[in-house]
Design an enzyme around this catalytic site. Structure first.
Site, mmCIF file in Angstrom:
data_model
loop_
_atom_site.group_PDB
_atom_site.id
_atom_site.type_symbol
_atom_site.label_atom_id
_atom_site.label_comp_id
_atom_site.label_asym_id
_atom_site.label_seq_id
_atom_site.Cartn_x
_atom_site.Cartn_y
_atom_site.Cartn_z
ATOM 1 N N GLU A 17 0.645 -1.214 0.006
ATOM 2 C CA GLU A 17 0.077 0.185 0.016
ATOM 3 C C GLU A 17 1.168 1.230 0.006
ATOM 4 O OE1 GLU A 17 -3.251 0.174 2.701
ATOM 5 O OE2 GLU A 17 -3.408 -1.857 2.958
ATOM 6 N N ASP A 104 -2.047 -4.581 3.540
ATOM 7 C CA ASP A 104 -2.363 -4.834 4.969
ATOM 8 C C ASP A 104 -3.284 -6.104 5.385
ATOM 9 O OD1 ASP A 104 -0.320 -2.765 5.535
ATOM 10 O OD2 ASP A 104 -2.027 -1.286 5.812
ATOM 11 N N TYR A 325 1.392 -4.242 13.400
ATOM 12 C CA TYR A 325 0.316 -3.289 12.612
ATOM 13 C C TYR A 325 -0.548 -2.732 13.673
ATOM 14 C CZ TYR A 325 -2.736 -1.506 9.256
ATOM 15 O OH TYR A 325 -3.483 -0.675 8.341
#
Length: 333
Positions: A17, A104, A325
C-alpha cells in the site's frame, strides 16, 4: 512509486500500500522481486456525478453508486488520481511471472488486494502475502506462507462501505445544514448519530425519582458502611427504579429526605458491631493489547499527543519493524 523496471520472466511483482514500505521491502527481497505500491485504494464508489459512467447515469441509483434494486451491487470506478498508478502496475505486470499482493492484513488491506486483482486482471499466478512487521525475517516468512485472498474480509469491507454510502451519504447534508459544512456522517459517525438520537429519546421519556440512602464512616480502620435494610426490608437504590420512576419491587423500602435524616439522628453516636467478615477471591487481568482507539487514548492521556501525531509516530515505528500493525481493532493482530 519505485523506479525499478521489470525485466526478465523470472521476477515477481509485489504490491504493497505504502511507497515507504515498498522501498524497505525491496531491500529485503532483492533483485528477483519488483516491489511497487498502490498508494492505498485504487478504486471506490463514485464520489461525484462526473465520475459516474455515461451508461449508468440515468439509472435511479446512480447517485449513490449502489444498485439497491439488485442485491445492493456496488458500482466501482478507478479513482481519477490512481489511473496513472494502475497503468504503471499493468505495465510492470507484463514482465513478471507471479503477482504477490502484500497489502495490510485487515478488511481494507484485503479489499485493496481484491480490487487490484479485479482491475489488473493478471494472467500470472496471484498469491496473498501478509506480514505484521517490516523486518527481514517477517518478510521472508510471509513469502514462504502465502495464501488466497480472504473473501470473507473482502465482503466485510464491502458491506461496511455500502452501508457507509447508504446511510452516511444521506445524513451528511443534514449535518452541513444543522452543524457545520464539510462534516461527514459516514461509518462510525452514522452509528454515533443514531446512538445520540436513541439516547435523547430515552432522556425525553425519562421520569425523575428521588431516593435517599445512608453511608457511615466507621473507626477503627475508617471504612465506609452503607445502610442495606431497615426492619428486614431492603433499602431501594437507583438500579431498583424503572424508566417511569416507579420501584420495580413494591416491597422495597424507599427512603425520602425526612426518613433518611430521621434514621441518621437515631443511630448517630450508637455503637456498631461487626458480626461477620467474608473473604472472596477476585481476578486481575492485564490490559488488552492496544487497538487504534485505545492507543490514541493512552497517548493523549500520558503524552498529550494528538491522534494524528500518535498515528504518525506509530507508522514510523511499524515501518522500521519495532511494532506490529496498529491500524486495527483486532487484538489478535
Amino acid at each position: 512509486m519505485s523506479e525499478q523496471t521489470a525485466s526478465g520472466n523470472g521476477r515477481k511483482l509485489v504490491i504493497v500500500e505504502s511507497p515507504a514500505k515498498a522501498k524497505t521491502i525491496a531491500a529485503y527481497l532483492g533483485k528477483d522481486f519488483l516491489v511497487e505500491s498502490s498508494i492505498g485504494h485504487i478504486r471506490d464508489l463514485p464520489n461525484r456525478a462526473a465520475e459516474i459512467p455515461a451508461a449508468e447515469k440515468q439509472k435511479p441509483w446512480a447517485r449513490l453508486g449502489v444498485d439497491v434494486d439488485h442485491e445492493f451491487e456496488p458500482l466501482y470506478i478507478v479513482n481519477p488520481d490512481k489511473k496513472r498508478v494502475v497503468t504503471d502496475l499493468k505495465a510492470k505486470l507484463k514482465g513478471v511471472n507471479e503477482l504477490l499482493l502484500a497489502t495490510d492484513e485487515d478488511r481494507e488491506g484485503e479489499a485493496i488486494a481484491w480490487h487490484l486483482k479485479e482491475v489488473l486482471k493478471p494472467s500470472v499466478p496471484v498469491r496473498r502475502m501478509v506480514f505484521h512487521e517490516i523486518t527481514k525475517d517477517a518478510i521472508e516468512n510471509a513469502l514462504k506462507d502465502t495464501r488466497e485472498i480472504d473473501e470473507r474480509l473482502v465482503d466485510a469491507q464491502e458491506t461496511r462501505r455500502i452501508l457507509d454510502r447508504l446511510y452516511g451519504y444521506e445524513v451528511s447534508p443534514v449535518l452541513w445544514k444543522k452543524v457545520m459544512t464539510g462534516l461527514s456522517a459516514g461509518r462510525v459517525q452514522s452509528v454515533a448519530t443514531r446512538m445520540i438520537v436513541e439516547r435523547e429519546r430515552e432522556r425525553i421519556a425519562f421520569v425523575a425519582a428521588e431516593w435517599w440512602d445512608l453511608e457511615a464512616t466507621l473507626d477503627p480502620g475508617a471504612f465506609t458502611a452503607r445502610l442495606v435494610s431497615v426492619d428486614g426490608k431492603r433499602v431501594a437504590r437507583g438500579r431498583d427504579f424503572a424508566d417511569d420512576g416507579a420501584l420495580r419491587d413494591p416491597d422495597l423500602l424507599r427512603l425520602d429526605e425526612a426518613g433518611a435524616l430521621g434514621l441518621t439522628e437515631r443511630i448517630t453516636g450508637r455503637q456498631f458491631v461487626v458480626r461477620s467478615v467474608e473473604e472472596k477471591p477476585y481476578l486481575r487481568r492485564p490490559a488488552a493489547p492496544f487497538t487504534t482507539s485505545t492507543l490514541q487514548q493512552e497517548a493523549s492521556r500520558k503524552l498529550r499527543f494528538s491522534a494524528q501525531t500518535t498515528m504518525r509516530v506509530a507508522q514510523r515505528l511499524y515501518e522500521r519493524g519495532y511494532i506490529t500493525y496498529m491500524r486495527t481493532d483486532s487484538t489478535t493482530l
